[in-house]
Scaffold this active site. Structure first.
Site, short mmCIF file in Angstrom:
data_model
loop_
_atom_site.label_atom_id
_atom_site.label_comp_id
_atom_site.label_asym_id
_atom_site.label_seq_id
_atom_site.Cartn_x
_atom_site.Cartn_y
_atom_site.Cartn_z
N SER A 78 6.36 -0.19 10.41
CA SER A 78 5.01 -0.12 9.86
C SER A 78 4.80 1.29 9.34
O SER A 78 5.27 2.26 9.94
CB SER A 78 3.98 -0.42 10.97
OG SER A 78 2.70 0.01 10.56
N SER A 79 4.07 1.39 8.23
CA SER A 79 3.75 2.72 7.70
C SER A 79 3.00 3.53 8.75
O SER A 79 3.06 4.75 8.75
CB SER A 79 2.91 2.59 6.44
OG SER A 79 3.55 1.77 5.49
N ARG A 80 2.28 2.84 9.63
CA ARG A 80 1.46 3.55 10.62
C ARG A 80 2.27 4.06 11.81
O ARG A 80 1.73 4.81 12.63
CB ARG A 80 0.34 2.63 11.12
CG ARG A 80 -0.72 2.35 10.06
CD ARG A 80 -1.94 1.66 10.65
NE ARG A 80 -3.06 1.66 9.74
CZ ARG A 80 -3.41 0.62 8.98
NH1 ARG A 80 -2.72 -0.50 9.03
NH2 ARG A 80 -4.45 0.70 8.19
N GLY A 93 4.99 -10.12 4.27
CA GLY A 93 5.78 -9.98 5.49
C GLY A 93 5.19 -10.78 6.63
O GLY A 93 3.96 -10.84 6.80
N GLY A 118 10.89 -2.67 5.67
CA GLY A 118 10.14 -3.94 5.69
C GLY A 118 9.72 -4.32 4.28
O GLY A 118 9.90 -5.47 3.84
N HIS A 119 9.14 -3.36 3.56
CA HIS A 119 8.77 -3.62 2.16
C HIS A 119 10.02 -3.96 1.34
O HIS A 119 10.00 -4.87 0.50
CB HIS A 119 8.12 -2.38 1.53
CG HIS A 119 6.87 -1.89 2.21
ND1 HIS A 119 6.82 -0.71 2.89
CD2 HIS A 119 5.64 -2.42 2.27
CE1 HIS A 119 5.59 -0.52 3.36
NE2 HIS A 119 4.86 -1.55 3.00
N MET A 141 0.84 -1.20 0.00
CA MET A 141 0.00 0.00 0.00
C MET A 141 0.88 1.25 0.00
O MET A 141 0.41 2.35 0.31
CB MET A 141 -0.94 -0.01 1.20
CG MET A 141 -1.90 -1.20 1.16
SD MET A 141 -3.42 -0.93 2.07
CE MET A 141 -2.80 -0.66 3.71
N GLY A 142 2.16 1.07 -0.31
CA GLY A 142 3.03 2.23 -0.44
C GLY A 142 3.54 2.75 0.89
O GLY A 142 3.45 2.10 1.92
N GLN A 164 -10.50 -2.78 2.33
CA GLN A 164 -9.97 -3.44 3.53
C GLN A 164 -9.96 -2.50 4.73
O GLN A 164 -9.47 -2.87 5.80
CB GLN A 164 -8.59 -4.03 3.27
CG GLN A 164 -7.48 -3.03 3.08
CD GLN A 164 -6.20 -3.70 2.61
OE1 GLN A 164 -6.11 -4.22 1.51
NE2 GLN A 164 -5.17 -3.72 3.46
P1 AMP Z 1 1.48 -2.85 3.48
O1 AMP Z 1 2.02 -1.80 2.57
O2 AMP Z 1 1.41 -2.42 4.90
O3 AMP Z 1 0.21 -3.47 2.98
O4 AMP Z 1 2.55 -4.01 3.47
C1 AMP Z 1 2.95 -4.63 2.28
C2 AMP Z 1 3.73 -5.87 2.61
O5 AMP Z 1 4.88 -5.51 3.37
C3 AMP Z 1 2.93 -6.87 3.43
O6 AMP Z 1 3.21 -8.18 2.97
C4 AMP Z 1 3.47 -6.65 4.82
O7 AMP Z 1 3.37 -7.81 5.63
C5 AMP Z 1 4.92 -6.33 4.52
N1 AMP Z 1 5.51 -5.62 5.66
C6 AMP Z 1 5.04 -4.52 6.29
N2 AMP Z 1 5.83 -4.20 7.33
C7 AMP Z 1 6.81 -5.12 7.39
C8 AMP Z 1 7.93 -5.34 8.24
N3 AMP Z 1 8.19 -4.54 9.28
N4 AMP Z 1 8.73 -6.39 7.98
C9 AMP Z 1 8.48 -7.22 6.94
N5 AMP Z 1 7.44 -7.07 6.09
C10 AMP Z 1 6.62 -6.03 6.31
#
Ligand code: AMP
Length: 294
Positions: A188-190, A150, A36-37, A30-31, A61
């Site tokens: 986390s993006s949050r 992740g 992590g990404h 989701m950018g 979602q």
């Molecule tokens: P999101 O953009 O939050 O939807 O995350 C996209 C992908 O990145 C998802 O598969 C998440 O599980 C993964 N992700 C987010 N945060 C982390 C992190 N800290 N470590 C590893 N993967 C992550």
């Protein structure tokens, strides 16, 4: 790095790669990209010839009271980070592509059943239906060989793995380890929403995972006692937080682990700091050579 928005452009680029016999690894996001990404992108690059990343903040979602409108977005930085990380193709679909009838006009959904109703699904009704549906659409559009998720979003990874198995998607799901800040907080993006005090206390989530490891390593096998150890620590170390859940679940079904832990489990937790909800988890596997912690 090529950037595409329309399915026809995407198909063309993927087609070119396929004609060169390239394998395709896909990282849906989701950018607001962070390390992590980028860890997922790195692994995808090691295991595939072409890495495709999608950025799409999926409205279905998010609940009506959730942060869809204010979800952090920074496309310029995302483009730069993706390019630097070796992404070959950036897919930025618009809502007309993902929801031809509009998000409210969607009729056919992927329903992950009981796996979607527990843990995060209990406080976010419909969340995993939205996730599974958008991921299925993205899989159809990109048609990757492998897709990367992740471990931090443990319930999501389990549900997507199950969706692919139950619906015979010809895609291998790869789950990459959680990337953390120095003090242990999962990226986390949050996290940008946290105040300094909340950020300080948020370290308690990862501390709980270490306590869980210590409890199990010392021979503890009582799931409810493990949950209590975790809950007590959160209450003590993060008074600004409000616990949503702390639950030891069967890793395959996501239903509560039996009182006496005798199988692979995930200790999963979610804590609110103000309106910001943080999650983390630890997977524990029973292997022939003993417990394995992830
Ligand atoms: P999101 O953009 O939050 O939807 O995350 C996209 C992908 O990145 C998802 O598969 C998440 O599980 C993964 N992700 C987010 N945060 C982390 C992190 N800290 N470590 C590893 N993967 C992550």
């Amino acid at each position: 790095m090529n950037t595409v928005t329309l399915p026809a452009e995407l198909r063309q680029r993927i087609g070119e790669a396929r004609r060169q016999n390239y394998s395709v690894g896909f990282v849906p996001t989701m950018g607001y990209l962070h390390s992590g990404h980028l860890r997922l992108v790195q692994q995808a690059g090691e295991e595939n010839d072409l890495v495709v990343v999608s950025i799409y903040v999926n409205p279905t979602q998010f609940g009506p009271q959730e942060d869809f409108a204010r979800y952090p977005r920074d496309l310029d930085t995302d483009r730069r980070l993706a390019e630097e990380a070796g992404v070959g193709l950036l897919f930025l679909p618009d809502t007309a592509t993902i929801y031809p009838a509009g998000p409210d006009g969607q009729q056919v959904w992927i329903d992950p059943g009981a796996m979607a109703q527990c843990l995060c699904g209990a406080s976010r009704p419909g969340h995993f239906r939205g996730v599974a549906t958008v991921v299925a659409k993205l899989f159809h559009l990109v048609q990757p060989d492998r897709a990367y998720f992740g471990a931090k979003d443990g319930q999501q990874a389990t549900i997507i793995t199950r969706m692919v198995a139950d619906l015979a998607f010809p895609i291998e799901i790869r789950v990459a380890p959680t990337v953390r800040e120095k003090d242990g907080l999962a990226l986390s993006s949050r996290n940008v929403y946290l105040t300094p005090d909340q950020r300080h206390e948020a370290v308690a989530l990862s501390q709980v995972l270490n306590l869980a490891k210590a409890y199990l390593t010392a021979g503890g096998r009582n799931a409810r006692e493990l949950e209590k150890v975790a809950r007590d620590h959160l209450t003590r170390a993060a008074p600004l937080g409000r616990i949503d859940y702390v639950t030891a679940v069967d890793l395959v079904t996501l239903q509560p682990a039996p009182d006496e832990i005798d199988r692979d489990i995930m200790l999963a937790l979610a804590v609110y700091f103000g309106r910001t909800r943080l999650i983390d988890n630890r997977v524990v596997r029973f292997t022939p050579s003993g417990l394995e912690f992830q």
